[in-house]
Every structure is written in structure tokens, then in C-alpha cells.
Write a protein that holds these residues in place. Sequence first.
Motif, mmCIF file in Angstrom:
data_model
loop_
_atom_site.group_PDB
_atom_site.id
_atom_site.type_symbol
_atom_site.label_atom_id
_atom_site.label_comp_id
_atom_site.label_asym_id
_atom_site.label_seq_id
_atom_site.Cartn_x
_atom_site.Cartn_y
_atom_site.Cartn_z
ATOM 1 N N TYR B 70 0.823 -1.196 0.000
ATOM 2 C CA TYR B 70 0.000 0.000 0.000
ATOM 3 C C TYR B 70 0.863 1.254 0.000
ATOM 4 O O TYR B 70 1.934 1.279 0.600
ATOM 5 C CB TYR B 70 -0.899 0.022 1.232
ATOM 6 N N ARG B 71 0.360 2.295 -0.660
ATOM 7 C CA ARG B 71 1.065 3.572 -0.640
ATOM 8 C C ARG B 71 0.142 4.635 -0.052
ATOM 9 O O ARG B 71 0.243 4.966 1.120
ATOM 10 C CB ARG B 71 1.516 3.948 -2.056
ATOM 11 N N LEU B 72 -0.804 5.133 -0.824
ATOM 12 C CA LEU B 72 -1.699 6.165 -0.310
ATOM 13 C C LEU B 72 -2.965 5.574 0.286
ATOM 14 O O LEU B 72 -3.542 6.111 1.217
ATOM 15 C CB LEU B 72 -2.073 7.144 -1.434
ATOM 16 N N LEU B 197 -6.181 9.234 6.321
ATOM 17 C CA LEU B 197 -5.689 10.167 5.306
ATOM 18 C C LEU B 197 -4.182 10.019 5.174
ATOM 19 O O LEU B 197 -3.488 9.852 6.172
ATOM 20 C CB LEU B 197 -6.021 11.607 5.726
ATOM 21 N N PRO B 198 -3.647 10.109 3.961
ATOM 22 C CA PRO B 198 -2.196 9.944 3.802
ATOM 23 C C PRO B 198 -1.395 10.972 4.591
ATOM 24 O O PRO B 198 -0.349 10.653 5.127
ATOM 25 C CB PRO B 198 -1.971 10.113 2.298
#
Lengths: 564, 569
Positions: B70-72, B197-198
Amino acid sequence: ILLKPLIMKITRRGRNAALAIAAVVIVVGIPLWWKTTETYRAWLPFSQIGELDSLQLQLSVEVEVVFSRGTLIPELQKKVPLTETREQEHQVDAKTGLQYRYETKYRTATIMEDDALNQPTAQEADLSLHMLSESACGSVVVYIIPETSTLLPEGVTVYVGQRRTALLRTTVFQGRGGLKEVLSALHPLVKQVVDTMSFSHQDILASLSDRMRAGQISKESLADSMRAIKSSPGYEITFSLLNPDPKSHSLHWDIEGAVHSYIQPLLDKLTPIANFSVDSQILYYAVLGVNPRFDNSVSAYTLNADSLAHVINPVEARLGSNAASSNPVLNFLLYVPDARHSPLFIRDRSQKEVPSNAFHSPRWGGIMVYNVNDMYDSKAEFPVDIDISMAKVMGVFLAQLRLLLGVQKTQPPPGFLLQSPGSAGLADWELDRLLWSRSVENVATASTTITSLAQLLDQISNIVINDNIAQQVSSAVMSLHAALAELEVGDLALALQYSQEAILASEKAFFDPSLLHLLYFPDDQKFAIYIPLFLPMCVPIVLSLLKIGNEVRQRRADKLAKRD
Amino acid sequence: ELKGNKYNKNMIFIQIMLIINSFTPPPPNDQFQEEMVIRPLYSGDIYASFQFRTQWDTDFLHDGKKVSHYRLFPKSLGQVLSKFSVRELHISFTQGYWRTMQWGQPFIPSPPGAELWVWFHHTVTDVDGNWKELTNVLSGIFCASLNFIDSTNTVEPSASFKPLGLGNATDHRFLRYATLPREIVCTENLTPWKKLLPCGSKAGLAVLMKSEKLFHSSFHSQAVHIRPVCKDWQCTSTAWELRQTLNVVFDLYTSGQGKKEWSLFKMFSRTLTEACPLASSSKIYVDVTDNPGVNPLISTAVVLGDRRTYSVYDLTKKETFGQLRSLNLLLRWKGENDMLRPPLHAERYVSGFGLQKGEIHTCLYNSHPYRAYPVLLLDSLPWYLRLYVHTLTVTSKTRENKPSYIHYQPSKDRLRPHLLEMLVQLPPHSVTEVTVQFERALLKWTEYTPDPNHGFYIGSSVISALVPSIVAMDTNSTRDRPLFSSFFPTKEESSYFMRVYTEPLLVNLPTPDFSMPYNVICLTCTVVAVGYGSFYNLLTRTFQVDEPSAPLAKRLANIIRRLRGVPLL
């Protein structure tokens, strides 16, 4: 005078009535009350559980000692093959006993094995021996090679390969004394090899640490067993990239490829022990819990070993628990310090910089600090694109993962050379070691769980024991017995499987929510409800019974007086 | 074979080396947008609506290959999606009731309390089991009591909740809908929501979300919507969209001494200094339809059947922040214009007296002057209100209005609720009243809530409709539109989708005295004991004629005499 028989009759009738009522209450009332307020308690194999409380473990190892050409004089060669069994017993404490059985087979090498041993390097010899025959899980094969052999470098007497074979270099045994003397001269070395490749007494003691008091285990093995994460049917491995400064650094990591090439081979090898699932995430604006101190002498920020303990907690809040499973999580964090606090170095207790710039926390995971400040100059345009070298990172994480999984970094005895496990990340014998200690640990844990559950249920009679719990307990006991039997035979893979089943069933029974239902129904409240009925009913009965008893005694005394 | 293996490993290693050497950052397959709309309401309140959208070009439901990096996109939600094979997930937590008549329509409607509706993938075999586990997991993620969702408050609406994302699933066996009208929303729900939230609440618009200000408001609603959407305008492949929305209505008119004036600092006690560095777009829209000529950065958008004018502030541009490097919007407005009355609204109440029977009235208002349109009404009532469905009447303008579609699923005691769905045609400029009578059931004493005399909350009715629009709606889904106007897909120009929630009801049920069981036990025991005692006495005692003893007066006199030393009587 006329009234007296009448009065006598009436009192006798009253007495009979009182006795009859007391009899009805005792014969019908109390059993009825007992039966209707009883809690359901299914049958549990208490006697078998009691037996488990005192654990007698027997571990069997198959050892094969192969004499290559030129290590035995021809007269002695005729006397092999030969089988010998040695047993060793340890009474650990009043409740735990250990028995090790080493079934050693001695034979001479076949022609093909001799050929294999003539390879130029030990590594190649190891590979060709492995191609010739595959040894069973948990067994050890020791090849005795002559002193003249060039397979091993100078000063090395024992070479442990990537599989389950070891090469042992000795002097040629001369005819003096016969085979028995040769074997007993060989025995201490073989024992050392077996201790390295399967288990040593200290390892087993450390695995039993659940059942034992501290102090009986050597500090080193205890530290090893406390560092390793507890045995479980599955683990979640999470790699997190912490980027506290996304304004300056735009970080890229090829975690998918790195997991595939570095971590997955090790996990594939470990499939008999547990299921692993790997995932990764990137967390922005995640900071460590301590402010690193700036050190003018090296113009860098430093984290001391004492402050590392405070690093994890604030980060952990951001990591998030795994929502989809309840397996234990191993966290590996890669921390890239923000531009204004770079570079950051970790220092150990002797104030020296840790070369890997990483540390691990027992049973939790590892953290590595990755400095990027030298990858760009101050004129660079922010955010800077930075690619993380996964080979460097994964090397550190792989070492930490091995530690946390309990693949101990064994300190080899002097003269031993251990072949590094190579791309698989784990040698076969290392896996065997892990299997031995995990099976014993599982057996110890499951037996303590089951015995304490039985104790608890025995002590608190309020707890309802449903059939499914009884079933879980019985299956746990059965699996435990099966695991013990397999350990005795030396079938390691099956032993581990049964011990895992035992752990699963015992934990399921122990943590079953139905056990809690009536646990907290206090006795005083129960009697507050009973008293309005019981007190007025029992007092007259008890009083009249006392009175009747008194009368009977009085009459007997009167009779005795009359007779006198 | 072994050699081949080794060779492969080397190859991988070489490939990795190559990638490192010729490094250019690959285009990310996920993007993040943030947006805030500020709209002064006719009543003098300020409506602030945040939307955060993460789009990820991946497929959670793809078999075989597991998504695990996962990234954002938040990992916790991604794991939930893939574990429970969720196709679409909508969850909202709301404190306060949206007053449609005073405030107009919200961008994303939500009922008071918690609402959760989920479409599962059609390969799921045990939908109820998945639903149960999913609610428990979500309750952990959002720190809410979603674990109280069980079969007694879950329904499968047949028509009201269609998927909002791609794919036109129609089999409502894979849909679950539940509300918890009593759920109280507070900081502990906001914190995990912000964590998804990122940028967290460290940068970007989320900096404004200070909980003591957000919860000091007339209305607060936070939601998470996950659905599959088109990856690009050609729609060749799908992507996942996560929308996190937060809607607040501040009562600045009364707290600001009647001045029609607001600023970011007044509302949130913070100002903005930067956009979230991970966001590809970060904008603030201020509705200036009623105050034209304030700012040159103007854009217009058609939203909810109305053409509005916005001034736009782009936070990714440096000049937005000026020399002070901080953005604080301030606006005074005259705002005497009339509000556009929403064409549809509804209210609901309970009538009747006593604790045995009652009647639920639902009034649907169509304020469109000349167009009639159909609406879908969904009512999910708990089993302890025993509906008399034969008393169901629908009247508009004093005439009976027969629904063209009725779906009724009767309740089962302690197992499932009533589900009543119907399609009603609302005549122009009219009130349509739906009434149904019910009987209040007696609960078992352990089924009562800790404060049963407060009453029991009954979830809102849901009214979904395609409402005729005055201006032409934008059906071109490929055009870049502000987030707040692109949530509900629009298929035709002449109408738009609207969902209205009524008030939750508070119904009193007959409530026993809870010390009664113990009293009953004590009383019966005493009666039994008294009866038993006299019976026992009768059976065991003997009665004898006794010498009559001296009367009381004489005995007292004798005692006194003895004390005085006088001869006795």
C-alpha cells in the motif's frame, strides 16, 4: 391420669409429622434443588490431563556416521555396519523430565559417496552428497573424512553443509583397541555435531521456559527464546516505510520485488512451521518518539541505545493493527529521517555507531534508519526523488527476521565451519533445529494451557462446561499424546503438526467465551435470593429435630436410671 | 533443475541492479485529491464540506494475486476489502440532524447516528457471516459500536440502495443495510478517520480539523465511501476510489452576535499554510452565488439541480498563501437572496397515546410547482414495533395514492426487522402522508437498554428519488469536475439523484420495574414460608388446656408490690 396416654399419643404424632417433613425435605427437596440449579459440566479427561502435568519428553535423533575410504583399517571395516543407541536422561524439575535417544548407525561409504567426497571443495561435496540420497527431516549424517583430505581449510575439523550432512576430519584409526575404542574416541565430536545440527540440552530447556522457573536456563538461550516470537500457526509480516518529511523526500521502494527475491525464499522454506503473509505500507509524517541529539564531533544526529526503548510507542499508533487476522504481527520499519535531522545514526552502549544503523525489539520487529542526505545536494529541487536500495535494507531485515523467528545464530564450537545458507536464507539443519525447539515449545505450552484450564475448571464449580469445550480439550490431549509419540519415534514433521493442533485446540478451549458466562455470579447474591425461602423452612425443621434428639436422649437416660 | 533455479535467481538480481542503475520514478498508480467547499446557508449558518479522494488503480477482488503493498490507500481498509470481498462500502457517522428546509441539500446526505451499507462481491457464499465479521472489524477500525449491528437491525433493501460505483449488480442478496440511530459521534471516531488520510492531520486541509471546533457545531457528519470506478475516461479498467467526507454546519450567526461574517480562523481556529504534499490537487471552493464580485477566481458548477458560482483557491500554488504564508479566508455577505427550496423533503413522527398502540406518520413534501415524480421510500423498523400492515395508507391531497410497488418483509421476533419499501408517485406541490399503525411489544427483561425510560430510537426512513432539475445537469463524467459534484452519477440532464433522510423516532415501550423479579421472589418465598410455618405448627404442635394465668393488671401490681416490700395480692 386419663389424659396421659392421650397426650403421649398426640406428642408422638407431632414427632412423627416433624420427622416425616424432615425426611421429605431431605430426600426429595434437597436433591430436587440441587438438580435444578446445577450447571452443565461435560466430562473432561482429568486423569489424562493430570498425567500431562508431569511431562516426560523423549526425543530421538537418527544419526548416521559414514566412514569414508581410508579412515578405518580393513579389519575394522568388516565389523561395520553396526547400530548403537545412546540415551541421556535429565530430570529438569519435579514435573519435567527429558530423555534424549541417539540412534547411531555406523557404516562405510559407498563408492559413489567416496566419489562425491573427492570433489574439490566442501560445498560441492555437500551438494553431490545431497543429490545421492536425501536424509529424513530431523536426521543427521556425519561423514568421517581422512586427515589428508583437502576438502576443509586448515584448522577446521568439522564442516556443516547447507543440508543435513556434516564432514568430520579425523586421524586414521589404527588397529589398536578395536572398533569399540574407535567409536568411543569419535563420540564426543559426533555429539558436538549433533548438538549443533539438531538440538542441544540448553535449546530444549529454553523451549521449555514456559514450564520452568528462571535460573535453570542459561542466560544466552533464554535471551534467544525471549527474542523469538511465540509459536503460532501464522504470522503477519509488515514492512513500513516511514517518511516524516514528504515535502523534501519523495521516496520510492520496490518492496514487491524485494519481498519476492529476498523474503519469499525464506518464508517458502518455513512453510512447515507456519503460514506467513507479507504486506507493506508507506506512512507519511510518522515520527520517532524521541528527539535525536546533534553531535558536533561527527556533525550528525545520534540516537543512544538507552533511548531506543522510547522510539517505538508513538510510531506504533500509526502502524495500525491488522484488521483481517489475529495472528501476531512482525513489524519492520524503514525510517528515513527528515531533511533537517539528517544524517541520523544509532549508537550502541559503548557509544559506537551501529554499522547496520538498525535495531530490533524482541517479539515486535525491527527498525532501520536509512539516511538519504548524501543522495542530493542542497541546491536540489524539493521534493527529491529518491530510490531506496532494497538489497541493503532487506539484508538487515532478513537478519532481523531470522532472529525473531528463532533461527538462532548458533555460536559454532571451535573448529567448526558453518556453510552460509545461501539464497534460500535457511539451511535444512537450521530448519530442523527450529522444528525441534518449536515442537517442544508447543508441547510445553499446550500442556500448561490444558493443565491450567483443568485446574481452573476444577476450582470454580460455577463454570458451565459445554460439549464443544470438552471436545476441544479431548482433542488437545489426544494431539499432545500423538506429538509426544512422534517425538519419541523421531518423526519431526508429524510431531510439529500434532503439537500445533494441540496448541490450537487448547487455546480455543481456554479462550472460549462460554466459559465466562456464570463465572462472575457471586455466591452472596445467590443466597440473598434463597434466604427468604430457606430460612423460614429450615429453622423449624432443625429445631424440632434437635428437640426430638434431646427427648430421645432424655428417655434413654431415664430408662438407664430406672434399670439401675 | 537446480542449476536452472540458481540461474533464475541471478537473473532477478541482475534485473534489480538494472532498475537501480537506470532509475526514473515510475508513475504512481494511486493519486490523492483534497477539497473543501464553504457555503453560507440561508439561515446564517456556515456549511463546510471536506472531501478527500484516493484513487488506486488496482483490483482487490482479483483472484490469485493478493494486493498487499500500500502507498496512499490505507492498509487497514484495503485488507478489509480483500478479506471480505467487499464490492462497495459506505459508512457514515453523524451527530445532529440535517435540516433540509433551512439549509437546503447536503452534498452527501447521511442519517443521524451510524449508517453502514455494503455490497458484497457475487462470489461470496456466506454473506451474513461476512457481514457479521465485517461489522466487528469496522467497529474496531472506527472505534464505534458497529458490533451492535446484527440480524435484528440489518435489512436487504430491494430497490433503494443501488451500487454507486461500476457494475450494475441487482441481486440484493449481496446487499446489507443497517443503521444505529443512537450512535453518538465524537472525537474517538474522528481520530481513526483522520488516520486514514495519507497526510493525517499534519498537512493540507485536514489541519483545520480540530475536534473541539468540529464538535461545537449544529451538525457533524463524517463518512467513508469505497467503490470501484473507471480508471480513465475510456473505462477500460477499474480503479478503487476511497472518498472520505466530513460535513459540518457551524452556527456562526448566533455565536457571532448576529454579524454575517465568517473566516477560516473563526470556524476552525486555524489557518492554512500548505497543501498536503501528496495531493495532486488541493482546492477550496467558496460559494459566492449570493455575493457576486468578491473574487476573480471564479468557476461555476451545476450541483444538486442548481447552478452555483464558486471562487476557487488552489492550495498547490504558492501565490494563494501570499506573503504571510498562511491562508485565512474572510467574507462578509449581504445574503438577502431567497434560498432555492429543495424540491423534496420529508418528516416523520409518532402519534397516538398510551403504551399499547401507536401510529407512524411519514410526510413527503414535493415542492416542485408543476412536476410529479416517483420516490422510493424505505422503512426499516425493529421487530418490537409490531406493524399492522393492513392499516398502511398513502394519501396525497386527501385522496388515496396507491403505491405502484410495495416490498414488505415481515419481522421475526428477535431475528429480523420489518422492511417496508414502496414506490410512491408524488403529485406536484403536495404533501403525501404515509401512515401505518403498530403495537408495542413487551421485551424480555434482559433486552431493555440501560435507560429504558428514555425510549427506543428507530432509524430514519430513507427517501431516494430522481428529482427534476431546473438547470441542465452535467452528464459528461469524463470532464474534470469538483469532487463534491461528482459523487452521485448523473445519467440524464433533466433530473438528478437525491436522497433524503427523515428524523429518527424515539418510541417509548412499556417498561417494567426492574427490581420486580427479586421482589416477586421475596414475596412468593414469604407467602410460602408463612403457609408452610402454620401448616408445620398445626402438624407438629400439641395443644393443651392451660391454667388461666393472672390478668396483666394484677401481675403488674404484684411486681410493684414486690419492689415496695408489701405482701402480694
